[in-house]
Write a protein that holds these residues in place. Sequence first.
Motif, PDB file in Angstrom:
ATOM      1  N   GLY A  79       0.801  -1.217   0.000  1.00 19.35           N
ATOM      2  CA  GLY A  79       0.000   0.000   0.000  1.00 19.35           C
ATOM      3  C   GLY A  79       0.833   1.266   0.000  1.00 19.35           C
ATOM      4  N   THR A  80       1.936   1.275   0.751  1.00 12.51           N
ATOM      5  CA  THR A  80       2.807   2.453   0.806  1.00 12.51           C
ATOM      6  C   THR A  80       3.469   2.698  -0.545  1.00 12.51           C
ATOM      7  OG1 THR A  80       3.215   2.083   3.152  1.00 12.51           O
ATOM      8  CG2 THR A  80       4.815   3.453   1.984  1.00 12.51           C
ATOM      9  N   GLN A  81       3.931   1.635  -1.181  1.00  8.47           N
ATOM     10  CA  GLN A  81       4.565   1.777  -2.502  1.00  8.47           C
ATOM     11  C   GLN A  81       3.557   2.267  -3.538  1.00  8.47           C
ATOM     12  OE1 GLN A  81       5.928  -2.261  -2.474  1.00  8.47           O
ATOM     13  NE2 GLN A  81       8.041  -1.676  -1.986  1.00  8.47           N
ATOM     14  N   LEU A  82       2.351   1.742  -3.486  1.00 12.12           N
ATOM     15  CA  LEU A  82       1.302   2.186  -4.411  1.00 12.12           C
ATOM     16  C   LEU A  82       0.944   3.645  -4.177  1.00 12.12           C
ATOM     17  CD1 LEU A  82      -0.851  -1.035  -4.287  1.00 12.12           C
ATOM     18  CD2 LEU A  82       0.158  -0.065  -6.366  1.00 12.12           C
ATOM     19  N   LEU A 149       1.334  -8.159 -13.702  1.00 12.98           N
ATOM     20  CA  LEU A 149       0.761  -7.688 -12.445  1.00 12.98           C
ATOM     21  C   LEU A 149       0.482  -6.180 -12.534  1.00 12.98           C
ATOM     22  CD1 LEU A 149      -0.089  -8.132  -9.511  1.00 12.98           C
ATOM     23  CD2 LEU A 149       2.315  -7.753  -8.862  1.00 12.98           C
ATOM     24  N   PHE A 150       1.413  -5.425 -13.097  1.00 17.64           N
ATOM     25  CA  PHE A 150       1.203  -3.985 -13.238  1.00 17.64           C
ATOM     26  C   PHE A 150       0.049  -3.699 -14.195  1.00 17.64           C
ATOM     27  CE2 PHE A 150       5.714  -2.346 -11.963  1.00 17.64           C
ATOM     28  CZ  PHE A 150       5.547  -2.890 -10.698  1.00 17.64           C
ATOM     29  N   VAL A 151      -0.099  -4.497 -15.236  1.00 20.40           N
ATOM     30  CA  VAL A 151      -1.230  -4.339 -16.162  1.00 20.40           C
ATOM     31  C   VAL A 151      -2.538  -4.562 -15.404  1.00 20.40           C
ATOM     32  CG1 VAL A 151      -2.377  -5.344 -18.188  1.00 20.40           C
ATOM     33  CG2 VAL A 151       0.098  -4.874 -18.237  1.00 20.40           C
ATOM     34  N   GLU A 152      -2.567  -5.587 -14.555  1.00 22.58           N
ATOM     35  CA  GLU A 152      -3.775  -5.851 -13.755  1.00 22.58           C
ATOM     36  C   GLU A 152      -4.041  -4.722 -12.773  1.00 22.58           C
ATOM     37  OE1 GLU A 152      -6.063  -8.128 -14.426  1.00 22.58           O
ATOM     38  OE2 GLU A 152      -4.746  -8.632 -16.115  1.00 22.58           O
ATOM     39  N   TYR A 153      -2.970  -4.177 -12.164  1.00 14.73           N
ATOM     40  CA  TYR A 153      -3.135  -3.010 -11.283  1.00 14.73           C
ATOM     41  C   TYR A 153      -3.822  -1.873 -12.041  1.00 14.73           C
ATOM     42  CZ  TYR A 153       0.303  -4.635  -7.684  1.00 14.73           C
ATOM     43  OH  TYR A 153       0.973  -5.296  -6.694  1.00 14.73           O
ATOM     44  N   LEU A 158      -5.335   1.967  -9.590  1.00 14.52           N
ATOM     45  CA  LEU A 158      -4.347   1.947  -8.508  1.00 14.52           C
ATOM     46  C   LEU A 158      -4.947   2.289  -7.153  1.00 14.52           C
ATOM     47  CD1 LEU A 158      -1.022   3.369  -9.959  1.00 14.52           C
ATOM     48  CD2 LEU A 158      -1.827   1.032  -9.836  1.00 14.52           C
ATOM     49  N   SER A 159      -5.919   3.187  -7.107  1.00 12.80           N
ATOM     50  CA  SER A 159      -6.534   3.530  -5.821  1.00 12.80           C
ATOM     51  C   SER A 159      -7.245   2.321  -5.226  1.00 12.80           C
ATOM     52  CB  SER A 159      -7.501   4.705  -5.982  1.00 12.80           C
ATOM     53  OG  SER A 159      -6.780   5.843  -6.405  1.00 12.80           O
ATOM     54  N   THR A 160      -7.912   1.556  -6.077  1.00 17.39           N
ATOM     55  CA  THR A 160      -8.597   0.341  -5.609  1.00 17.39           C
ATOM     56  C   THR A 160      -7.583  -0.697  -5.134  1.00 17.39           C
ATOM     57  OG1 THR A 160     -10.421   0.739  -7.145  1.00 17.39           O
ATOM     58  CG2 THR A 160     -10.158  -1.523  -6.327  1.00 17.39           C
ATOM     59  N   VAL A 161      -6.534  -0.898  -5.914  1.00 22.16           N
ATOM     60  CA  VAL A 161      -5.497  -1.871  -5.545  1.00 22.16           C
ATOM     61  C   VAL A 161      -4.856  -1.462  -4.223  1.00 22.16           C
ATOM     62  CG1 VAL A 161      -3.289  -2.895  -6.222  1.00 22.16           C
ATOM     63  CG2 VAL A 161      -5.085  -2.556  -7.933  1.00 22.16           C
ATOM     64  N   ARG A 162      -4.581  -0.172  -4.066  1.00 23.02           N
ATOM     65  CA  ARG A 162      -3.969   0.305  -2.826  1.00 23.02           C
ATOM     66  C   ARG A 162      -4.877   0.023  -1.637  1.00 23.02           C
ATOM     67  NH1 ARG A 162      -3.461   6.360  -0.643  1.00 23.02           N
ATOM     68  NH2 ARG A 162      -2.375   5.841   1.272  1.00 23.02           N
ATOM     69  N   LEU A 163      -6.153   0.318  -1.770  1.00 18.33           N
ATOM     70  CA  LEU A 163      -7.107   0.058  -0.685  1.00 18.33           C
ATOM     71  C   LEU A 163      -7.137  -1.426  -0.330  1.00 18.33           C
ATOM     72  CD1 LEU A 163      -9.353   1.008   1.224  1.00 18.33           C
ATOM     73  CD2 LEU A 163     -10.964   0.686  -0.669  1.00 18.33           C
ATOM     74  N   LEU A 164      -7.172  -2.280  -1.326  1.00 17.92           N
ATOM     75  CA  LEU A 164      -7.177  -3.726  -1.087  1.00 17.92           C
ATOM     76  C   LEU A 164      -5.893  -4.192  -0.419  1.00 17.92           C
ATOM     77  CD1 LEU A 164      -8.876  -4.926  -4.389  1.00 17.92           C
ATOM     78  CD2 LEU A 164      -9.890  -4.847  -2.091  1.00 17.92           C
ATOM     79  N   GLU A 165      -4.747  -3.649  -0.841  1.00 19.80           N
ATOM     80  CA  GLU A 165      -3.473  -4.003  -0.223  1.00 19.80           C
ATOM     81  C   GLU A 165      -3.427  -3.582   1.237  1.00 19.80           C
ATOM     82  OE1 GLU A 165      -0.765  -5.789  -1.098  1.00 19.80           O
ATOM     83  OE2 GLU A 165      -1.955  -6.364  -2.846  1.00 19.80           O
TER      84      GLU A 165
END
Length: 169
Positions: A79-82, A149-153, A158-165
């Motif tokens: 999450g921090t990296q995202l 993986l980045f394509v899927e992100y 990215l905001s959704t992926v970050r929240l999930l992470e």
Amino acid sequence: MLIRGKQPEVPAPESPWNEVVPGLWMGGHEFRGHSGRPELAVVHDEFDVVQTLLRLPGYGPDPGVEHHVWPIPDGPLDGTQLAGVIRLARAANEALDAGRRVLVRCYHGYNRSGLVVAHALAQRGHAPPDEVIRLIRARRSAWALHNELFVEYLRAGLSTVRLLEELAE
């Protein structure tokens, strides 16, 4: 020159950096020169802002050039990296809006820089993600964003992926 690690054999790009949209460039630290041998992609003062996702000593930019460094792996991001990727994309857009030239770079200028540039373009209204990815590949290299993986992100946002992470942490 090949990307290190478990990546497939990926050729170095043919140029140190490429303009994806006016003022926004993607690049790396190494490229395949005219001789076919690896050459160093050292930034001096060609850009107003340089964003570095993999910092190697001696690659610039010159003093006085705005430089943001946010090292991230070419793999799963927490999450921090995202959050850092999202901040860099926002900063790139602010610089573009001010008429500044921006370079986003990583090792070859394919995946990590592609993630930031693609998110910046999404923030600018370029959509859908697959069109942004095609544009980046057309301008930089067919190897750009070969990290699935980045394509899927990007497809998820990215905001959704970050929240999930962050929920998973």
